[in-house]
Design an enzyme around this catalytic site. Sequence first.
Site, PDB file in Angstrom:
ATOM      1  N   ASP A  60       0.904  -1.154   0.000  1.00  0.00           N
ATOM      2  CA  ASP A  60       0.000   0.000   0.000  1.00  0.00           C
ATOM      3  C   ASP A  60       0.941   1.201   0.000  1.00  0.00           C
ATOM      4  O   ASP A  60       1.623   1.445   0.995  1.00  0.00           O
ATOM      5  CB  ASP A  60      -0.849   0.002   1.270  1.00  0.00           C
ATOM      6  CG  ASP A  60      -1.617   1.314   1.414  1.00  0.00           C
ATOM      7  OD1 ASP A  60      -1.500   2.172   0.517  1.00  0.00           O
ATOM      8  OD2 ASP A  60      -2.315   1.480   2.426  1.00  0.00           O
ATOM      9  N   HIS A  61       0.989   1.928  -1.106  1.00  0.00           N
ATOM     10  CA  HIS A  61       2.021   2.970  -1.180  1.00  0.00           C
ATOM     11  C   HIS A  61       1.805   4.067  -0.124  1.00  0.00           C
ATOM     12  O   HIS A  61       2.700   4.831   0.159  1.00  0.00           O
ATOM     13  CB  HIS A  61       2.145   3.536  -2.603  1.00  0.00           C
ATOM     14  CG  HIS A  61       1.092   4.530  -2.967  1.00  0.00           C
ATOM     15  ND1 HIS A  61      -0.151   4.166  -3.372  1.00  0.00           N
ATOM     16  CD2 HIS A  61       1.099   5.878  -2.979  1.00  0.00           C
ATOM     17  CE1 HIS A  61      -0.869   5.245  -3.617  1.00  0.00           C
ATOM     18  NE2 HIS A  61      -0.132   6.311  -3.397  1.00  0.00           N
ATOM     19  N   HIS A  78      -6.101   2.251   1.322  1.00  0.00           N
ATOM     20  CA  HIS A  78      -5.479   3.495   1.794  1.00  0.00           C
ATOM     21  C   HIS A  78      -6.189   4.093   3.029  1.00  0.00           C
ATOM     22  O   HIS A  78      -5.562   4.323   4.060  1.00  0.00           O
ATOM     23  CB  HIS A  78      -5.456   4.554   0.691  1.00  0.00           C
ATOM     24  CG  HIS A  78      -4.726   4.131  -0.545  1.00  0.00           C
ATOM     25  ND1 HIS A  78      -3.651   3.275  -0.532  1.00  0.00           N
ATOM     26  CD2 HIS A  78      -4.906   4.467  -1.844  1.00  0.00           C
ATOM     27  CE1 HIS A  78      -3.211   3.095  -1.765  1.00  0.00           C
ATOM     28  NE2 HIS A  78      -3.957   3.799  -2.585  1.00  0.00           N
TER      29      HIS A  78
HETATM   30  C1  BG6 Z   1      -3.918   5.084  -5.957  1.00  0.00           C
HETATM   31  C2  BG6 Z   1      -5.287   5.207  -6.544  1.00  0.00           C
HETATM   32  O1  BG6 Z   1      -3.810   3.870  -5.246  1.00  0.00           O
HETATM   33  O2  BG6 Z   1      -3.678   6.181  -5.073  1.00  0.00           O
HETATM   34  C3  BG6 Z   1      -5.407   6.521  -7.300  1.00  0.00           C
HETATM   35  O3  BG6 Z   1      -5.523   4.122  -7.438  1.00  0.00           O
HETATM   36  C4  BG6 Z   1      -5.052   7.677  -6.405  1.00  0.00           C
HETATM   37  O4  BG6 Z   1      -6.713   6.691  -7.828  1.00  0.00           O
HETATM   38  C5  BG6 Z   1      -3.709   7.445  -5.720  1.00  0.00           C
HETATM   39  O5  BG6 Z   1      -4.987   8.839  -7.197  1.00  0.00           O
HETATM   40  C6  BG6 Z   1      -3.442   8.507  -4.682  1.00  0.00           C
HETATM   41  O6  BG6 Z   1      -2.118   8.426  -4.254  1.00  0.00           O
HETATM   42  P1  BG6 Z   1      -1.332   9.704  -3.725  1.00  0.00           P
HETATM   43  O7  BG6 Z   1      -0.035   9.147  -3.241  1.00  0.00           O
HETATM   44  O8  BG6 Z   1      -1.191  10.632  -4.892  1.00  0.00           O
HETATM   45  O9  BG6 Z   1      -2.174  10.285  -2.641  1.00  0.00           O
END
Ligand code: BG6
Length: 510
Positions: free
Chosen positions: A196-197, A259
């Site tokens: 989960d990034h 997330h």
């Molecule tokens: C991704 C989603 O996992 O996370 C995207 O698929 C979203 O739709 C993105 O834009 C948001 O990541 P960050 O790091 O830009 O908040």
Amino acid sequence: MATKERPAIPENHPLPVGPCTVVIFGASGDLTKRKLVPAIYNLARERLLPDSFAVVGVATSQLSVEAFRERLDREGREHVSGELDPTIWEWLLSRVTYLPGDFRDPGTYDRLAATLAQVDAERKTGGNFIFYLATPPTLFGAIVRKLAEASLVREEAGRFRRIVIEKPFGTDLDSARALNRELTESADEGQIYRIDHYLGKETVQNILVFRFANGIFEPIWNRRYIDHVQITVAEELGVEQRGAYYEGAGALRDMFPIHLFQLLALTAIEPPISFAADAVRDEKTKVLRAIKPLTGEEVLTSTVRGQYGEAVTQGGRLAAYRAEPKVAAGSATETYVAAKLFIDSWRWAGVPFYLRSGKRLARRQSEIAIQFKRAPLVLFRDTSVSRLDPNVMVIRIQPEEGISVRFGAKVPGPSVRVGNVDMDFLYEDYFGATPSTGYETLLYDCINGDATLFQRADSVEAGWQAVMPILDVWSAIPPRAFPNYAAGSSGPAEADQLLARDGRAWRSLG
Ligand code: BG6
């Protein structure tokens, strides 16, 4: 390309990872050039990779190793932030090999085994392999099965074999379970690293340190002192070029089970018995399992879905979601979700957690706001002060990572007046800014075998379990009035009403 020497490692520096080869499936895709290669470069720049390190790219494009390196050289460097250090970049490129092949063809895996044996012997990577699946999720199961059939996931004689996959982990509870079953037929759960990034973001990792390295917060971190919690992940961007994927996903599937629920879990987690991966993951899963399931009726009253419509802003005209590429003209896909959830535990009983996430909102703003109960007004009854605002602690995830606490202070002057002031900590002020893609820590941890920041199967399933009642009701009852918020606004009016009914309001975006 000749291998260049890198400068010596400074003292008091985190240890580099051990020897290993990272195999990237989907090496000609977007994720590889935008995130993975820049993250590997950043690790190399920070002296966190050993000389016994290699990368093998696998993709369908018929390219030679040289052609692939040239392409990475061209495309990868565009995504490296900060000034590129040519010595380190060349050091990295010289360690990259490429193998063209179809992911469903068993022959690809025989050739991969041969390539890995060669790279491993040349670079002395100790037979340790990470298989990073930067591919569409529909291929996860097949790739892992074929890797197992080619004996590439067997861990023997102290060498490791790990598999990294990215969300989505299924599209509902059943498909998430099926995917987990399929993966664990070929590999042990302990070998699977689900990314989960959001957990790669420093401020998200800081939540645990903040809560458990300080004595002053934990005693008030419960229903006695906290009125409610707001978790916001607002994006300014629209769906961009991802219409085809997003049409089938929508904001709820895309953002909530992984997330937003990870942010919720870290905010609400009980102190784990240690920072060992499973101790932390056990507690996170407990929080997700304790989310009170919404009844059908509660889905109607406690959740809001929205879709952005066209708007003209100062920056120009913003297209409606339905006018975005690869989106159906009458699409019923939601681009915004707000929900009121409760965690059925002793600590959190009765404390609402308001969660919202959407695209094309007024501003990019991700944060967790803890609103404390108001102090009684009693002492101020003979003054001009007619109300006291509650204290709010905000953990800002992006942008301007930091933490702030709002409290009341006396406005200077002869009469008693209370003004709200903010005590603000900005990460960058204290620790400086390091160029990062958010993947560095995750890759570093995975190579080190530290799974704390990765999702375990049970946690993924608990996340899906909590959103299933919403998915079920929403798919049975089509949205009535889409689009219901203007691009560039703060979201649908119904989301404001959701909090207004409880006598509360969302924090403003911006
Ligand atoms: C991704 C989603 O996992 O996370 C995207 O698929 C979203 O739709 C993105 O834009 C948001 O990541 P960050 O790091 O830009 O908040």
